[in-house]
Design a protein around this motif. Structure first.
Motif, mmCIF file in Angstrom:
data_model
loop_
_atom_site.group_PDB
_atom_site.id
_atom_site.type_symbol
_atom_site.label_atom_id
_atom_site.label_comp_id
_atom_site.label_asym_id
_atom_site.label_seq_id
_atom_site.Cartn_x
_atom_site.Cartn_y
_atom_site.Cartn_z
ATOM 1 N N VAL A 166 34.307 42.013 38.870
ATOM 2 C CA VAL A 166 33.283 41.678 37.887
ATOM 3 C C VAL A 166 32.455 42.937 37.656
ATOM 4 O O VAL A 166 31.953 43.544 38.621
ATOM 5 C CB VAL A 166 32.383 40.522 38.364
ATOM 6 C CG1 VAL A 166 31.303 40.242 37.330
ATOM 7 C CG2 VAL A 166 33.214 39.267 38.619
ATOM 8 N N LEU A 167 32.344 43.335 36.415
ATOM 9 C CA LEU A 167 31.644 44.577 36.080
ATOM 10 C C LEU A 167 30.203 44.519 36.577
ATOM 11 O O LEU A 167 29.449 43.592 36.273
ATOM 12 C CB LEU A 167 31.676 44.786 34.561
ATOM 13 C CG LEU A 167 31.230 46.160 34.055
ATOM 14 C CD1 LEU A 167 32.118 47.257 34.629
ATOM 15 C CD2 LEU A 167 31.253 46.206 32.526
ATOM 16 N N GLY A 168 29.838 45.510 37.388
ATOM 17 C CA GLY A 168 28.486 45.589 37.924
ATOM 18 C C GLY A 168 28.280 44.821 39.212
ATOM 19 O O GLY A 168 27.177 44.878 39.789
ATOM 20 N N HIS A 169 29.304 44.102 39.707
ATOM 21 C CA HIS A 169 29.137 43.299 40.919
ATOM 22 C C HIS A 169 30.180 43.603 41.996
ATOM 23 O O HIS A 169 30.118 43.025 43.078
ATOM 24 C CB HIS A 169 29.199 41.808 40.590
ATOM 25 C CG HIS A 169 28.048 41.334 39.767
ATOM 26 N ND1 HIS A 169 27.982 41.507 38.393
ATOM 27 C CD2 HIS A 169 26.893 40.710 40.125
ATOM 28 C CE1 HIS A 169 26.866 40.992 37.934
ATOM 29 N NE2 HIS A 169 26.167 40.502 38.974
ATOM 30 N N GLY A 170 31.135 44.471 41.735
ATOM 31 C CA GLY A 170 32.096 44.842 42.765
ATOM 32 C C GLY A 170 33.501 44.344 42.505
ATOM 33 O O GLY A 170 33.775 43.673 41.504
ATOM 34 N N SER A 171 34.392 44.666 43.441
ATOM 35 C CA SER A 171 35.826 44.345 43.289
ATOM 36 C C SER A 171 36.402 43.868 44.610
ATOM 37 O O SER A 171 35.876 44.190 45.694
ATOM 38 C CB SER A 171 36.600 45.580 42.817
ATOM 39 O OG SER A 171 36.046 46.115 41.628
ATOM 40 N N VAL A 172 37.487 43.083 44.508
ATOM 41 C CA VAL A 172 38.251 42.635 45.675
ATOM 42 C C VAL A 172 39.715 42.997 45.443
ATOM 43 O O VAL A 172 40.323 42.530 44.474
ATOM 44 C CB VAL A 172 38.126 41.112 45.900
ATOM 45 C CG1 VAL A 172 38.931 40.711 47.144
ATOM 46 C CG2 VAL A 172 36.676 40.698 46.044
ATOM 47 N N PHE A 173 40.245 43.833 46.311
ATOM 48 C CA PHE A 173 41.668 44.171 46.262
ATOM 49 C C PHE A 173 42.384 43.366 47.340
ATOM 50 O O PHE A 173 41.970 43.357 48.510
ATOM 51 C CB PHE A 173 41.881 45.670 46.496
ATOM 52 C CG PHE A 173 41.526 46.515 45.311
ATOM 53 C CD1 PHE A 173 42.480 46.860 44.365
ATOM 54 C CD2 PHE A 173 40.219 46.961 45.129
ATOM 55 C CE1 PHE A 173 42.153 47.634 43.274
ATOM 56 C CE2 PHE A 173 39.884 47.738 44.035
ATOM 57 C CZ PHE A 173 40.844 48.076 43.091
ATOM 58 N N ARG A 174 43.470 42.689 46.937
ATOM 59 C CA ARG A 174 44.226 41.871 47.886
ATOM 60 C C ARG A 174 45.666 42.396 47.955
ATOM 61 O O ARG A 174 46.306 42.612 46.926
ATOM 62 C CB ARG A 174 44.252 40.405 47.445
ATOM 63 C CG ARG A 174 42.877 39.798 47.266
ATOM 64 C CD ARG A 174 42.979 38.321 46.870
ATOM 65 N NE ARG A 174 41.703 37.796 46.448
ATOM 66 C CZ ARG A 174 40.761 37.349 47.280
ATOM 67 N NH1 ARG A 174 41.002 37.374 48.600
ATOM 68 N NH2 ARG A 174 39.611 36.892 46.825
ATOM 69 N N ILE A 175 46.143 42.578 49.167
ATOM 70 C CA ILE A 175 47.531 42.992 49.366
ATOM 71 C C ILE A 175 48.216 41.972 50.276
ATOM 72 O O ILE A 175 47.559 41.325 51.106
ATOM 73 C CB ILE A 175 47.639 44.406 49.982
ATOM 74 C CG1 ILE A 175 47.013 44.439 51.369
ATOM 75 C CG2 ILE A 175 47.004 45.433 49.071
ATOM 76 C CD1 ILE A 175 47.168 45.774 52.074
ATOM 77 N N GLN A 176 49.527 41.830 50.080
ATOM 78 C CA GLN A 176 50.306 40.945 50.943
ATOM 79 C C GLN A 176 51.679 41.545 51.190
ATOM 80 O O GLN A 176 52.240 42.236 50.336
ATOM 81 C CB GLN A 176 50.419 39.547 50.346
ATOM 82 C CG GLN A 176 51.219 39.458 49.060
ATOM 83 C CD GLN A 176 51.387 38.011 48.603
ATOM 84 O OE1 GLN A 176 50.763 37.095 49.138
ATOM 85 N NE2 GLN A 176 52.236 37.811 47.613
#
Length: 493
Positions: free
Chosen positions: A470-480
């Motif tokens: 979300v722009l301005g609120h951060g990111s979550v990167f998920r790997i599997q």
């Protein structure tokens, strides 16, 4: 090398058309030939039966003569047969008298006395006569055509006294006429079937190999223009050709994508190297003109040049990492890594490197999990994602790291509370040299290759990476990554 002309006789369609034509024609020819021979055999047996019946009837009729055989008595008997409708099995045909009917059918009756002297014959014949006490029927050739010669003794009905002998030459006129007509019809139909077989064979071959022709035409178009959007038309037949067409289209799409990426890669590398090269060149020219006499300018130019050289060195190293990432399946297919151990190790390293950040770890694993991946590559992926989380954090210096197991995969998530990115950026973030904010990314030392390297490595090991932001609120990167089932490390054996 010149392209071979399509549609030439060496084409597989022409070869199969020829083979199918031959197969269809041979199938007809052998079947028709068999039927013709069966029909000829049937007609031949019919004629043989007629010859036997005729001999029996003539013998029966002549046996009614109660006196010695003579020309007059024999002629009288045959005239009597010609008048009667049925006499001992002999039947007139239409309005034709018996003897005329025999002549039209090619039958010749000869009567001999007991001494073997000819008394009577319906037609002139030069067939040899030999007295034979038994009734016989033998096959012979007359003018190179099949014929029957039948004969036997004539015995009186009352006391079985020998009256003489009878011989019938049966020329099989009806048989030869029918066989001749059937043979003519056979060859006429054979010529027609030959044409039809060729048309059917080539028609079927061209129809069934039409997908191959489309594939060849598509390949020709791709050969002329690598980025051509021409694709094989998918038929509705749902057969092996359909599956092959789908796979080829998918392969062509990948090739087009790779060519596009290669062009973009070369353009981006040229652009990325042009700037530091120009900066180093500018400082060297400055020093060469007059800057080397000024210690302050000398130090600034050397420092700037070294910074840009370091940037180029990093870029080259990342490009090498990217090229190696595309070959992991070939060189590292038997590597195994304990995932939990590496995650904890990386987590503690980042806590030590960035003491002003808060790092949280959610470990939902109750045991160690092993995955088919080279340890250094897995560490490199974690470092790329953790390093990006640190770089793009703003006011809130907090990073969340979690590891869990779901079905047959191990899942790892890395969350930051920094700049975030738009939906458009999320779709392009894994492309080579793509940076969300190029100016700020350059200041932070990024070349836009880190996430591309991570994605290539994960896909090489049958894994996956996704992003939510979300722009301005951060990111979550998920790997599997897929878990190795029933794996036991060497130290536990």
């Amino acid at each position: 090398m010149p392209t071979k002309k399509r549609g030439n006789p060496k084409s597989i369609r022409w070869k199969w058309g020829f083979l199918l034509s031959i197969a269809f024609f041979l199938l007809y020819f052998l079947s028709a030939l068999l039927m013709l021979n069966v029909y000829k055999s049937y007609q031949y047996d019919q004629q043989k039966n007629e010859a036997e019946n005729l001999l029996y009837s003539v013998q029966s009729a002549l046996s009614e003569i109660d006196t010695k055989l003579s020309v007059n008595s024999v002629e009288s008997m045959f005239e009597k047969i010609s008048v009667s409708t049925v006499t001992k099995g002999l039947q007139s045909v239409g309005n034709y008298p018996f003897l005329e009917d025999l002549k039209s059918r090619g039958a010749n009756i000869r009567v001999f006395d007991t001494d073997g002297q000819l008394l009577y014959e319906t037609q002139k014949s030069y067939t040899t006569f030999i007295k034979n006490p038994d009734t016989y029927l033998r096959e012979t050739k007359l003018n190179d055509l099949e014929a029957f010669v039948a004969g036997g003794p004539i015995l009186s009905q009352e006391d079985s006294f020998l009256l003489g002998y009878v011989q019938i030459v049966f020329r099989l006129n009806d048989y030869h006429k029918v066989v001749s007509q059937m043979t003519q019809y056979f060859w006429l139909v054979t010529a027609l079937v030959l044409v039809l077989s060729a048309a059917a064979g080539y028609g079927i071959a061209f129809y069934f190999f039409r997908p191959i022709k489309q594939m060849v035409d598509t390949m020709d178009a791709i050969e002329e223009d690598t980025l051509s959007e021409t694709r094989i038309k998918i038929s509705k037949s749902k057969d092996e050709f359909t599956d092959l067409s789908v796979h080829i289209n998918g392969l062509l799409d990948k090739m087009a994508l790779y060519v596009t990426q290669q062009k973009q890669f070369v353009e981006d590398v040229s652009h990325e190297l042009r700037t530091p090269t120009a900066i180093v060149e500018g400082h060297l020219k400055l020093l060469n003109r007059w800057g080397k006499e000024d210690p302050q300018i000398l130090d600034e130019s050397l420092a700037a040049s070294l910074t840009e050289i370091q940037r180029m060195k990093t870029l080259v190293q990342e490009m090498l990492d990217l090229s190696r990432a595309e070959q992991v399946e070939m060189h590292y297919k038997n590597e195994v890594t304990p995932i939990r151990n590496v995650v904890l190790h990386t987590f503690h390293n980042f806590k030590m490197l960035y003491p002003d950040f808060v790092f949280n770890l959610d470990d939902d694993l109750s045991r160690e999990i092993y995955v088919n991946i080279y340890r250094n590559h897995f560490e490199q992926i974690l470092v790329i994602l953790m390093d990006n989380a640190v770089k793009y954090s703003t006011d809130r210096h907090e990073i969340h790291l979690s590891i869990s197991e779901s079905m047959s995969y191990v899942q790892i998530a890395i969350q930051d509370f920094g700049e975030g990115m738009s939906q458009e950026d999320q779709q392009k973030i894994f492309s080579r040299f793509y940076r969300v904010d190029k100016a700020r990314s350059r200041n932070k030392g990024g070349n836009g290759l880190g996430l591309s390297i991570a994605k290539e490595l994960l896909e090489g090991y049958k894994g996956d990476i996704t992003v939510e932001s979300v722009l301005g609120h951060g990111s979550v990167f998920r790997i599997q990554l897929p878990i190795l089932k029933n794996y036991v490390p060497d130290e536990e054996l």
